[in-house]
Design an enzyme around this catalytic site. Structure first.
Site, PDB file in Angstrom:
ATOM      1  N   GLU A 145      69.280  58.190  21.204  1.00 10.20           N
ATOM      2  CA  GLU A 145      68.627  58.679  22.427  1.00 10.20           C
ATOM      3  C   GLU A 145      67.116  58.805  22.236  1.00 10.20           C
ATOM      4  O   GLU A 145      66.340  58.487  23.137  1.00 10.20           O
ATOM      5  CB  GLU A 145      69.231  60.023  22.840  1.00 10.20           C
ATOM      6  CG  GLU A 145      70.727  59.995  23.131  1.00 10.20           C
ATOM      7  CD  GLU A 145      71.129  58.951  24.164  1.00 10.20           C
ATOM      8  OE1 GLU A 145      70.279  58.579  25.003  1.00 10.20           O
ATOM      9  OE2 GLU A 145      72.285  58.503  24.132  1.00 10.20           O
ATOM     10  N   HIS A 148      65.505  55.469  22.692  1.00  9.72           N
ATOM     11  CA  HIS A 148      65.277  55.099  24.094  1.00  9.72           C
ATOM     12  C   HIS A 148      63.932  55.641  24.582  1.00  9.72           C
ATOM     13  O   HIS A 148      63.192  54.959  25.302  1.00  9.72           O
ATOM     14  CB  HIS A 148      66.396  55.662  24.982  1.00  9.72           C
ATOM     15  CG  HIS A 148      67.635  54.830  25.019  1.00  9.72           C
ATOM     16  ND1 HIS A 148      67.625  53.485  25.317  1.00  9.72           N
ATOM     17  CD2 HIS A 148      68.946  55.155  24.813  1.00  9.72           C
ATOM     18  CE1 HIS A 148      68.862  53.006  25.289  1.00  9.72           C
ATOM     19  NE2 HIS A 148      69.676  53.996  24.975  1.00  9.72           N
TER      20      HIS A 148
END
Length: 288
Positions: A145, A148
């Protein structure tokens, strides 16, 4: 998936509101009062299309928190929350981004990251993920995450969505103009045929446009997996986390997507925001 789904749904809602405002303010009538001018229409479409995408991006963190009922950790209440803050902080340093907000929400195994800026983002994990995975596996998911965010995926997604919005806005009005003039024989301005056609086309074209967004999302998953492995120094934790996800009941598609009939078979794979887990594992196992 939740990150991309919420962004796309918010964007479609914003664009529909923008479309209605254009009709109510007579902007569409002004553009077509002397016949449709494609250059002017394309310029206006680009303005509204990119505005809609950036409004959706600005709302992304707020919408994500509200949609899942996320609790943002400010002061850790227990060892797990303290570990989450510490781990995300270390990963953020390796990725060279500002410390994201860290949140927990109740739900099946899942995690997502969102936010308009690299240094003002959000990483959220579900209680189901924390309960089902080991800390090394959770760390790999958190690295995914954070990747990202570091890769600017939400901003790139916004630019792609802006281009897509532009052509949805543009084509819906071209089709609406043709239907209004050819089928409904409206001679001046815009008639009800134009308004109805534009509204329907914008919904249908918006759904088709989400295929482009889903394709982009699938491509970026491989990059985030690889970057997580790099942050941790080895791909095995990410591979273990993916295998764990593949063997458990993860979060289902939201009901709104199910209602659109996007489920099962090849159609589902086209709208999927993530590649199959076995394909992602194989990519991590390839010799570098």
């Amino acid at each position: 998936m939740k990150r991309v789904f919420l962004f796309v749904v918010t964007n479609m809602a914003v664009m529909l509101v923008v479309s209605v405002i254009c009709l109510l303010l007579g902007i569409d009538g002004y553009l077509t009062q002397e016949g449709i001018h494609l250059g002017s229409l394309l310029a206006v479409s680009a303005v509204f299309g990119f505005c809609g995408a950036f409004i959706s991006l600005a709302m992304s963190k707020f919408m994500a928190k509200r949609s899942v009922g996320a609790y943002v950790i400010s002061v850790p209440r227990n060892d797990t929350e303290a570990w989450l803050l510490k781990t995300v902080g270390e990963l953020a340093q390796r990725a060279k981004i500002g410390m994201p907000e860290v949140a927990i929400y109740e739900g099946p195994p899942n995690a997502f990251a969102t936010g308009a800026r690299r240094n003002a983002s959000l990483v959220a994990v579900s209680t189901g993920l924390l309960q089902a995975m080991s800390r090394s596996e959770v760390e790999a998911v958190l690295g995914h995450e954070v990747a990202h965010i570091a890769n600017g995926d939400m901003v790139t997604l916004t630019l792609i969505q802006g281009v897509v919005n532009t052509f949805v806005f543009f084509l819906a009005r071209v089709v609406g103009h043709l239907v209004d003039k050819v089928v409904f024989k409206t001679e001046r301005g815009v008639g009800p045929g134009y308004r109805i056609t534009v509204f329907i086309c914008q919904i249908l074209l918006g759904i088709l446009a989400s295929l482009v967004v889903a394709w982009f999302s699938r491509r970026r998953e491989f990059r985030a997996d690889a970057d997580s492995a790099a942050y941790l120094g080895h791909p095995q934790p990410m591979i273990d986390a993916l295998r764990r996800l593949g063997g458990m009941h993860s979060e289902e598609l939201p009901e709104t997507m199910k209602a659109s009939g996007i489920a099962g078979g090849k159609l589902s794979s086209l709208f999927a925001t993530h590649p199959p887990i076995e394909v992602r594992i194989a990519a991590l196992q390839e010799p570098k």
